[in-house]
Design an enzyme around this catalytic site. Structure first.
Site, PDB file in Angstrom:
ATOM      1  N   ARG A 195      -0.734   8.556 -10.748  1.00 28.07           N
ATOM      2  CA  ARG A 195      -1.777   8.720 -11.762  1.00 28.07           C
ATOM      3  C   ARG A 195      -3.116   9.189 -11.183  1.00 28.07           C
ATOM      4  O   ARG A 195      -4.005   9.592 -11.913  1.00 28.07           O
ATOM      5  CB  ARG A 195      -1.945   7.384 -12.530  1.00 28.07           C
ATOM      6  N   ALA A 210       0.819  -1.223   0.000  1.00 31.49           N
ATOM      7  CA  ALA A 210       0.000   0.000   0.000  1.00 31.49           C
ATOM      8  C   ALA A 210       0.843   1.260   0.000  1.00 31.49           C
ATOM      9  O   ALA A 210       0.356   2.342   0.312  1.00 31.49           O
ATOM     10  CB  ALA A 210      -0.916  -0.003   1.226  1.00 31.49           C
ATOM     11  N   LYS A 262     -31.452  20.846  14.537  1.00 29.45           N
ATOM     12  CA  LYS A 262     -30.046  20.609  14.855  1.00 29.45           C
ATOM     13  C   LYS A 262     -29.903  20.317  16.345  1.00 29.45           C
ATOM     14  O   LYS A 262     -30.478  21.040  17.165  1.00 29.45           O
ATOM     15  CB  LYS A 262     -29.226  21.851  14.495  1.00 29.45           C
ATOM     16  N   ARG A 316     -29.963  17.798  11.139  1.00 29.36           N
ATOM     17  CA  ARG A 316     -28.518  17.950  11.293  1.00 29.36           C
ATOM     18  C   ARG A 316     -28.002  17.165  12.496  1.00 29.36           C
ATOM     19  O   ARG A 316     -28.787  16.693  13.319  1.00 29.36           O
ATOM     20  CB  ARG A 316     -28.178  19.432  11.369  1.00 29.36           C
ATOM     21  N   ASP A 355      -4.579  -1.529  -4.192  1.00 29.42           N
ATOM     22  CA  ASP A 355      -5.375  -0.732  -5.141  1.00 29.42           C
ATOM     23  C   ASP A 355      -6.334  -1.605  -5.946  1.00 29.42           C
ATOM     24  O   ASP A 355      -6.751  -1.242  -7.033  1.00 29.42           O
ATOM     25  CB  ASP A 355      -4.469   0.100  -6.060  1.00 29.42           C
TER      26      ASP A 355
HETATM   27  C1  UD1 Z   1       1.060  -4.039 -11.004  1.00 27.37           C
HETATM   28  C2  UD1 Z   1       1.825  -5.234 -11.562  1.00 27.37           C
HETATM   29  C3  UD1 Z   1       1.171  -5.682 -12.869  1.00 27.37           C
HETATM   30  C4  UD1 Z   1      -0.271  -6.056 -12.602  1.00 27.37           C
HETATM   31  C5  UD1 Z   1      -1.021  -4.905 -11.942  1.00 27.37           C
HETATM   32  C6  UD1 Z   1      -2.367  -5.383 -11.460  1.00 27.37           C
HETATM   33  C7  UD1 Z   1       4.159  -4.927 -10.876  1.00 27.37           C
HETATM   34  C8  UD1 Z   1       5.516  -4.536 -11.295  1.00 27.37           C
HETATM   35  N1  UD1 Z   1       3.215  -4.843 -11.800  1.00 27.37           N
HETATM   36  O1  UD1 Z   1       1.187  -2.966 -11.897  1.00 27.37           O
HETATM   37  O2  UD1 Z   1       1.836  -6.804 -13.398  1.00 27.37           O
HETATM   38  O3  UD1 Z   1      -0.898  -6.427 -13.810  1.00 27.37           O
HETATM   39  O4  UD1 Z   1      -0.315  -4.400 -10.790  1.00 27.37           O
HETATM   40  O5  UD1 Z   1      -3.147  -4.329 -10.992  1.00 27.37           O
HETATM   41  O6  UD1 Z   1       3.987  -5.361  -9.756  1.00 27.37           O
HETATM   42  N2  UD1 Z   1       3.434  -0.311  -4.239  1.00 27.37           N
HETATM   43  C9  UD1 Z   1       4.200  -0.213  -3.110  1.00 27.37           C
HETATM   44  N3  UD1 Z   1       5.483   0.235  -3.213  1.00 27.37           N
HETATM   45  C10 UD1 Z   1       6.049   0.563  -4.409  1.00 27.37           C
HETATM   46  C11 UD1 Z   1       5.252   0.466  -5.568  1.00 27.37           C
HETATM   47  C12 UD1 Z   1       3.950   0.020  -5.458  1.00 27.37           C
HETATM   48  O7  UD1 Z   1       3.734  -0.508  -2.006  1.00 27.37           O
HETATM   49  O8  UD1 Z   1       7.218   0.952  -4.413  1.00 27.37           O
HETATM   50  C13 UD1 Z   1       2.030  -0.764  -4.123  1.00 27.37           C
HETATM   51  C14 UD1 Z   1       1.029   0.286  -4.550  1.00 27.37           C
HETATM   52  O9  UD1 Z   1       0.557   1.027  -3.430  1.00 27.37           O
HETATM   53  C15 UD1 Z   1      -0.097  -0.535  -5.179  1.00 27.37           C
HETATM   54  C16 UD1 Z   1       0.578  -1.813  -5.621  1.00 27.37           C
HETATM   55  O10 UD1 Z   1       1.832  -1.861  -4.991  1.00 27.37           O
HETATM   56  O11 UD1 Z   1      -1.099  -0.833  -4.231  1.00 27.37           O
HETATM   57  C17 UD1 Z   1       0.732  -1.899  -7.148  1.00 27.37           C
HETATM   58  O12 UD1 Z   1       1.526  -0.835  -7.618  1.00 27.37           O
HETATM   59  P1  UD1 Z   1       1.198  -0.099  -8.985  1.00 27.37           P
HETATM   60  O13 UD1 Z   1       2.237   0.916  -9.214  1.00 27.37           O
HETATM   61  O14 UD1 Z   1      -0.212   0.315  -9.013  1.00 27.37           O
HETATM   62  O15 UD1 Z   1       1.415  -1.289 -10.033  1.00 27.37           O
HETATM   63  P2  UD1 Z   1       0.828  -1.432 -11.505  1.00 27.37           P
HETATM   64  O16 UD1 Z   1       1.573  -0.542 -12.414  1.00 27.37           O
HETATM   65  O17 UD1 Z   1      -0.649  -1.283 -11.460  1.00 27.37           O
HETATM   66 CA    CA Z   2      -2.089  -0.693  -9.863  1.00 28.14          CA
END
Ligand code: UD1
Ligand code: CA
Length: 478
Positions: free
Chosen positions: A33, A27, A364, A346, A119
């Site tokens: 983005r 997380a 209220k 309220r 996510d």
């Molecule tokens: C990632 C996967 C991709 C997959 C997709 C599914 C990788 C390299 N790629 O891509 O293959 O299809 O999810 O939704 O894993 N996070 C951290 N620390 C970091 C980077 C990310 O905790 O340094 C966490 C983010 O908070 C997020 C999750 O990892 O919850 C995924 O990161 P994100 O950058 O969204 O990966 P995607 O590009 O979506």
């Molecule tokens: Ca993602």
């Protein structure tokens, strides 16, 4: 790294797939983005921070421990977790593989390690259960949840050998044109065997377009059987990277919540214009009409009729209530209460059994006793109103004296005539009456009548005299 002294024995292998489950929720990402000042994983879906959906799904596994990798510079994550799970700090966001590598030695168990991305709020606990069962049955080193998407853009693709055996994941940024044509994607949900995961993680490199440590690369570094499981409903794995995907997730989640409510006996006349948050409960045979939202931690009883156009937030309603074209926020309503149209309740308002609130009424921080009515155009603030009180049209409490809020107390059975103004602090004893247009500036004893207005005067022959004057002036002008 020596992870398990007796890794070779059959006994050890069994404990590695059957032992207690470790869940790691990633997380800490930047969420660039989203273009937001709020951490991505705190954006709510159906009223719940995204991150909590992963936590709820993980609960189904009854894990031995749940670790949440977080970015210590992001505010609000701890508060949202509210003591659930143990946080693991990732100070620099160097990729998903780097995030997982922040898990300390004491938590690097040999048994099943389920990794989730925070996510992906639509993932169901049941799917995780199936993944774990598949992992245990196949004794694979890693079991990956995959999905078939019509539009796989933005996801890592699943690369298989000619014979269909799963080989590796390629991120879109690094994929060739041919690889981009693949519709099978990485959901970001993995079940690893800890024994194989942690040593492979040490070998991870960041030789890719993004110069990140990709968790997806660890799969190919693992020595042992690679397995995949296709998710039944591809909508479950939607990853939220921007606000368009957030809106999609909201839409899907809303459908799920409304379907569930309808199956439990709630009538929703137009699901397309009805919004109910995940943490709301609604009783049997309640009907919700269009353009209504019930949010937060609201609880609605049975046989209520809500809407059209009613907003209810963090409120409790008993059975048999009606609320039409009204706003309720942080209020407590007993049973058989009717509200609206066009009223606003309220925070701090409490309505007892059978209260009737009519049109254009604002209340209220007030308590209204059983059977009382506030039917038209009133404002009650900081009032304590007894049972069977009638508040006539246009009556209000003047609760704010420019410095502080003051209380108005109205006893049981009081009859308040139209346009009464209560200048608080003031008390009206039970069964008292106020005359229309009275400004109540002192306490009214029980059973008495308060009249506080100028006497009415009658001016006889007034209209005829005015008419005569006008005619005379018209004649003079000619
Ligand atoms: C990632 C996967 C991709 C997959 C997709 C599914 C990788 C390299 N790629 O891509 O293959 O299809 O999810 O939704 O894993 N996070 C951290 N620390 C970091 C980077 C990310 O905790 O340094 C966490 C983010 O908070 C997020 C999750 O990892 O919850 C995924 O990161 P994100 O950058 O969204 O990966 P995607 O590009 O979506
Ligand atoms: Ca993602």
């Amino acid at each position: 790294m020596r992870v398990n002294a007796s890794a070779g024995s059959k006994q050890a292998r069994l404990s590695e797939t059957r032992g207690g489950v470790t869940v790691v929720v990633l997380a800490a990402g930047k969420g660039v983005r989203m273009n937001s000042r709020i951490p991505k994983v705190l954006h709510p879906v159906a009223g719940r921070p995204m991150l909590l959906w992963s936590m709820v799904a993980a609960r189904v596994l009854d894990p031995e421990r749940t670790l949440v990798v977080t970015n210590p510079s992001q505010d609000g994550i701890q508060a949202a977790l509210n003591g659930e799970g143990q946080t693991v700090p990732q100070r620099e966001q160097l990729g998903t593989g780097h995030a997982l590598s922040q898990v300390s030695a004491e938590h690097r168990t040999t048994g099943p390690v389920i990794v989730l991305y925070a996510d992906a709020p639509l993932l169901r606990g049941e799917t995780l259960k199936r993944l774990l069962a598949e992992h245990r049955a196949s004794e694979a080193a890693v079991t990956l949840l995959t999905a078939m998407l019509d539009d796989p853009r933005g996801y890592g693709r699943i690369i298989r050998a000619r014979n269909g055996v799963f080989r590796r994941i390629v991120e879109e940024k690094d994929a060739s044109d041919a690889e981009k044509q693949i519709h099978e994607i990485n959901s970001g949900v993995y079940c690893f065997r800890g024994r194989d995961l942690w040593p492979a993680l040490q070998k991870l490199e960041n030789k890719n377009r993004a110069h990140e440590y990709y968790l997806t690369d660890v799969v190919a570094l693992i020595k042992g059987k690679l397995d995949t499981m296709l998710v039944g409903d591809a909508r479950e794995i939607l990853g939220i990277n921007d606000r368009r995907q957030l809106a999609q997730a909201e839409h899907i989640m809303r459908e799920r919540i409304l379907d569930d409510l309808m199956l439990r006996g709630v009538t929703i006349t137009d699901p397309g214009s009805t919004f109910v948050d995940a943490d709301v409960s609604i009783g049997q045979d309640t009907v919700i009409h269009p353009f209504s939202t019930i949010t937060g931690h609201s609880v609605v009883g049975q046989d209520c009729v809500l809407g059209p156009m009613t907003q209810i937030r963090d409120s409790t309603l008993g059975d048999g209530c009606r609320a039409e074209r009204s706003h309720l926020e942080h209020v407590k309503i007993a049973s058989n209460v009717a509200i609206g149209p066009f009223s606003r309740l309220r925070p701090g308002t409490e309505l007892a059994e059978g209260v009737h609130i009519g049109t254009h009424t604002e209340i209220k921080n007030s308590k209204i006793g059983a059977g009382s009515a506030v039917p038209h155009f009133s404002y009650l603030g900081d009032a304590v109103v007894g049972a069977n009180v009638n508040i006539g049209a246009g009556s209000i409490t003047a609760n704010w004296d420019g410095f502080e809020k003051n209380v108005t107390e109205i006893g049981d059975g009081v009859y308040v005539s139209c346009d009464t103004i209560f200048v608080a602090p003031v008390r009206v004893g039970s069964d008292a009456t106020t005359a229309a247009d009275t400004v109540v500036t002192k306490d009214v004893p029980a059973g008495s009548l308060a009249i506080g207005r100028a006497d009415m005067k009658i001016v006889e022959g007034y209209t005829a005299r005015r008419r005569a004057r006008r005619n005379a002036s018209k004649a003079a002008k000619k």
